[in-house]
Design a protein around this motif. Structure first.
Motif, mmCIF file in Angstrom:
data_model
loop_
_atom_site.group_PDB
_atom_site.id
_atom_site.type_symbol
_atom_site.label_atom_id
_atom_site.label_comp_id
_atom_site.label_asym_id
_atom_site.label_seq_id
_atom_site.Cartn_x
_atom_site.Cartn_y
_atom_site.Cartn_z
ATOM 1 N N LEU A 42 8.989 48.789 34.789
ATOM 2 C CA LEU A 42 8.480 49.461 36.370
ATOM 3 C C LEU A 42 7.673 48.157 37.138
ATOM 4 N N ILE A 43 7.911 48.303 38.360
ATOM 5 C CA ILE A 43 7.048 47.521 39.045
ATOM 6 C C ILE A 43 6.692 48.400 40.268
ATOM 7 N N ILE A 44 5.496 48.928 40.499
ATOM 8 C CA ILE A 44 5.056 49.900 41.611
ATOM 9 C C ILE A 44 3.746 49.282 42.582
ATOM 10 N N GLN A 45 4.115 49.356 43.719
ATOM 11 C CA GLN A 45 3.548 48.749 44.935
ATOM 12 C C GLN A 45 2.533 49.956 45.319
ATOM 13 N N GLY A 46 1.342 49.714 45.140
ATOM 14 C CA GLY A 46 0.245 50.470 45.917
ATOM 15 C C GLY A 46 -0.855 50.505 45.082
ATOM 16 N N ASP A 47 -2.082 50.942 45.481
ATOM 17 C CA ASP A 47 -3.438 50.976 45.035
ATOM 18 C C ASP A 47 -3.309 51.309 43.725
ATOM 19 N N ASN A 48 -4.078 50.510 42.797
ATOM 20 C CA ASN A 48 -3.771 50.710 41.380
ATOM 21 C C ASN A 48 -4.482 51.970 40.631
ATOM 22 N N LEU A 49 -5.563 52.481 41.425
ATOM 23 C CA LEU A 49 -6.430 53.673 41.075
ATOM 24 C C LEU A 49 -5.321 54.891 41.285
ATOM 25 N N LYS A 50 -4.697 54.945 42.480
ATOM 26 C CA LYS A 50 -3.895 55.971 42.614
ATOM 27 C C LYS A 50 -2.617 56.037 41.861
ATOM 28 N N ALA A 51 -1.927 54.505 41.660
ATOM 29 C CA ALA A 51 -0.957 54.507 40.738
ATOM 30 C C ALA A 51 -1.017 54.736 39.312
ATOM 31 N N LEU A 52 -2.246 54.492 38.793
ATOM 32 C CA LEU A 52 -2.663 54.896 37.448
ATOM 33 C C LEU A 52 -2.604 56.531 37.399
ATOM 34 N N LYS A 53 -3.118 57.143 38.305
ATOM 35 C CA LYS A 53 -3.100 58.533 38.325
ATOM 36 C C LYS A 53 -1.746 59.114 38.354
ATOM 37 N N ALA A 54 -0.884 58.498 39.085
ATOM 38 C CA ALA A 54 0.523 58.861 39.306
ATOM 39 C C ALA A 54 1.262 58.738 38.024
ATOM 40 N N LEU A 55 0.979 57.645 37.360
ATOM 41 C CA LEU A 55 1.663 57.429 35.971
ATOM 42 C C LEU A 55 1.307 58.167 34.890
ATOM 43 N N LEU A 56 0.351 59.162 34.944
ATOM 44 C CA LEU A 56 -0.377 59.805 33.909
ATOM 45 C C LEU A 56 0.752 60.892 33.412
ATOM 46 N N PRO A 57 1.473 61.740 34.225
ATOM 47 C CA PRO A 57 2.400 62.841 33.839
ATOM 48 C C PRO A 57 3.535 62.114 33.055
ATOM 49 N N THR A 58 3.802 60.794 33.342
ATOM 50 C CA THR A 58 4.999 60.087 32.429
ATOM 51 C C THR A 58 4.476 59.505 31.291
ATOM 52 N N ALA A 349 -1.434 43.309 38.588
ATOM 53 C CA ALA A 349 -0.273 42.445 38.195
ATOM 54 C C ALA A 349 -0.327 40.935 38.711
ATOM 55 N N GLY A 350 -0.531 40.900 39.815
ATOM 56 C CA GLY A 350 -0.731 39.527 40.442
ATOM 57 C C GLY A 350 0.541 38.865 40.523
ATOM 58 N N SER A 351 0.902 37.906 40.006
ATOM 59 C CA SER A 351 2.136 37.068 40.274
ATOM 60 C C SER A 351 3.116 37.502 39.216
ATOM 61 N N GLY A 352 2.857 38.374 38.515
ATOM 62 C CA GLY A 352 3.871 39.156 37.392
ATOM 63 C C GLY A 352 3.967 38.283 35.989
ATOM 64 N N THR A 353 2.915 37.598 35.803
ATOM 65 C CA THR A 353 3.052 36.676 34.362
ATOM 66 C C THR A 353 3.295 37.925 33.218
ATOM 67 N N ASP A 378 0.666 43.029 49.796
ATOM 68 C CA ASP A 378 2.052 42.843 50.121
ATOM 69 C C ASP A 378 2.969 42.158 49.450
ATOM 70 N N TYR A 379 2.638 41.242 48.590
ATOM 71 C CA TYR A 379 3.476 40.358 47.831
ATOM 72 C C TYR A 379 3.956 40.893 46.548
ATOM 73 N N ALA A 380 3.788 42.241 46.541
ATOM 74 C CA ALA A 380 4.360 42.822 45.332
ATOM 75 C C ALA A 380 5.926 42.690 45.287
ATOM 76 N N ASN A 381 6.601 42.899 46.358
ATOM 77 C CA ASN A 381 7.947 42.551 46.338
ATOM 78 C C ASN A 381 8.371 41.034 46.481
ATOM 79 N N SER A 382 7.669 40.293 47.240
ATOM 80 C CA SER A 382 7.884 38.822 47.723
ATOM 81 C C SER A 382 7.557 38.085 46.732
ATOM 82 N N ILE A 383 6.551 38.228 45.687
ATOM 83 C CA ILE A 383 6.251 37.130 44.601
ATOM 84 C C ILE A 383 6.282 37.861 43.136
ATOM 85 N N THR A 384 5.747 38.998 43.189
ATOM 86 C CA THR A 384 5.658 39.988 41.941
ATOM 87 C C THR A 384 6.972 40.141 41.463
ATOM 88 N N ALA A 385 7.653 40.946 42.250
ATOM 89 C CA ALA A 385 8.774 41.428 41.780
ATOM 90 C C ALA A 385 9.938 40.170 41.838
#
Length: 535
Positions: A42-58, A349-353, A378-385
């Motif tokens: 998975l690569i998720i773009q968004g605020d990591n606090l909200k994303a971590l909460k969204a990942l909890l159910p799974t 995640a930064g550059s996705g190492t 904004d670079y979640a897609n252009s660099i990380t992914a």
């Protein structure tokens, strides 16, 4: 236990509980897979606090290894505090750059980290470990914060990683050539994997006497502490006497005689001393050290920049990361902290190492590790992914043969969507559409690909997963929600049973548990029990 106090702590120590659940919206066009799924890489773009909460159910309790490289709070990073905490004081912090002139920068950093660390702990498996890169700006405060959240007893080690390949000759006092890497486990039972031995590790093992057990080296024969019962004389084959060392021998006399008989202990040629053979074949893997100074094994910052240049030769220096982590460094972490099928999370995640290292390690050892990356910029897609795409597909101009051919693999790309709030359903405000709600519930409950075309609002069918047929009885209308429920008539209207449990979401139910059992229904009242499904 000493407690760390900081400005704003009372407002953030339970803030993770107030963070609302957000939809994870799939982006098929940005993914690299035939089937988008929450169980994919998975690569998720968004605020990591909200994303971590969204990942909890799974993913609650399922992450084996968490590695994060948060802002070091040097004053030069220009990070911004953006958490919507219910406090007038903290609201004044919102949107302001945190720099060296900010006298509350340490407080803000701790307020940013605390709720994230608490959610990370919830995501961690019982046999899992969290590993955090940091430097001297916040190392001591981070350790006290982790002591509070993970438990002081679960502190494992602070790894000193030599991050540079040469000393800084311009330093005014000391050249700072290392970063700290804090390691905390979820439970006391956690142990790191042992490392494979290299030729360098084995170079002092020899076999001068052609021992059939193979190479050995002379081990210590003296007791580490004074013990009178270990002070005895040894008689050599020719009758000479060897006196014990100052603290005595390492073993009792009967044990010593047994090892002499088996040849594990031999006498020197002049019979003036004994030699204990420590065999290479008995050693197994190496216990990891907390000093990572061999740049050939764990890399360094300059090497990380080389890797970045190979991956993005078209980008200018200003577009690249100034201090990325090298792949070797993350791979060493994964070798110590994961199994072949572990899930790895990096929420900075930064550059996705982390994804790069996971894919390479899987390619090398045949593993099936999965990564979950979260990046808000904004670079979640252009660099990380994009980095992950290139690592998977290969970069023809790369010098590394593995990078040139590619590792293979897939990933699914998600963005944070709207919140799903209990208050919305209860008050009728900002109600999601049927499709939006169906997508959220299906992904959250099953983690599998949602097919919008499969929806049938008339029957409530929203999709079929490996284990469930999922149904949603819902309209974005508060009056409808107040009046409707799962009834016996609806139960009788389900299609023919296909040996899959029916997962049914509805505002209420007018049937008893026996009826639910008869119709193979797992009932989930909207929206209260969404999280329970995966707990």
């Amino acid at each position: 236990m000493p407690t760390l106090h900081f400005k704003g702590k009372t407002f953030v120590q339970n803030h993770h509980l107030a963070v609302k659940y957000h939809q994870l919206v799939p982006k098929k066009e940005l993914s690299l897979t035939d089937k988008v799924s929450l169980h994919d890489n998975l690569i998720i773009q968004g605020d990591n606090l909200k994303a971590l909460k969204a990942l909890l159910p799974t993913y609650s309790g399922k992450i084996k290894c968490i590695y994060i490289d948060p802002p070091y709070n040097t004053g030069n990073e220009k990070w911004v505090y953006n958490d919507n905490v219910n406090s007038p004081m903290i609201n004044e912090w919102l949107g302001n750059i945190v720099d060296k002139e900010d006298l509350t920068r340490h407080d803000k950093w701790l307020c940013m980290m605390m709720p994230r660390l608490k959610l990370l702990r919830e995501l961690l498996s019982e046999d899992g470990v969290v590993i955090i890169s940091i430097d001297d700006n916040e190392q001591h405060r981070l350790r006290m914060l982790c002591d509070e959240i993970f438990g002081e007893e679960n502190f494992v080690v602070d790894i000193a990683w030599r991050s540079g390949d040469s000393s800084n000759n311009d330093a005014k006092t000391f050249s700072n050539d290392y970063n700290s890497t804090l390691v905390y486990s979820k439970s006391l039972e956690w142990l790191p994997n042992r490392l494979e031995r290299t030729e360098k590790n084995n170079q002092h093992y020899k076999n001068p006497d052609n021992d059939p057990k193979g190479p050995w080296f002379a081990g210590n024969v003296s007791s580490p502490n004074p013990r009178e019962n270990l002070r005895y004389e040894l008689k050599t084959p020719s009758g000479k006497i060897i006196s014990p060392p100052a603290n005595g021998w390492r073993w009792k006399e009967e044990t010593m005689q047994g090892m002499i008989e088996t040849g594990e202990i031999i006498f020197s040629e002049d019979e003036s001393r004994i030699v204990k053979k420590t065999y290479l074949e008995d050693q197994g893997g190496l216990a990891p050290s907390n000093l990572w100074h061999d740049i050939d094994e764990t890399g360094h910052n300059r090497q990380a920049k080389y890797e970045q240049n190979n991956l993005f030769p078209e980008k200018t220096t200003s577009e690249q990361f100034k201090t990325p982590k090298p792949v070797k460094f993350i791979k060493r972490i994964l070798q110590l902290a994961t199994n072949s099928d572990s899930i790895i999370l990096d929420s900075f995640a930064g550059s996705g190492t982390t994804a790069h290292a996971t894919l390479e390690l899987n390619k090398e050892d045949g593993g099936n590790r999965k990564f979950v990356l979260v990046e808000m910029e904004d670079y979640a897609n252009s660099i990380t992914a994009e980095r992950v795409r290139r690592v998977i597909k290969g970069v023809k101009t790369a010098k590394s043969e593995l990078l040139k051919t590619g590792t293979g693999g897939t990933f699914s790309y998600f963005e944070l969507g709207n919140t799903i709030e209990m208050e919305s359903l209860l008050r009728g405000k900002n109600l999601p559409s049927f499709i939006e709600f169906a997508r959220y519930l299906f992904y959250t409950a099953t983690g599998e690909e949602f097919n919008e075309k499969a929806i049938n609002e008339k029957t409530g069918f929203i999709g079929e997963s490996k284990n469930y047929e999922a149904y949603l009885f819902y309209k974005a209308d508060i009056d409808w929600l107040k009046k409707n429920a799962l009834t016996l008539e609806l139960c009788k209207g389900f299609p023919k049973f296909k040996n899959k449990q029916r997962l049914v979401f509805a505002p209420a139910k007018y049937v008893d548990d026996h009826t639910l059992l008869d119709y193979r229904i797992d009932f989930c009242q909207l929206p209260y029990e969404i999280y329970r499904i995966q707990r």
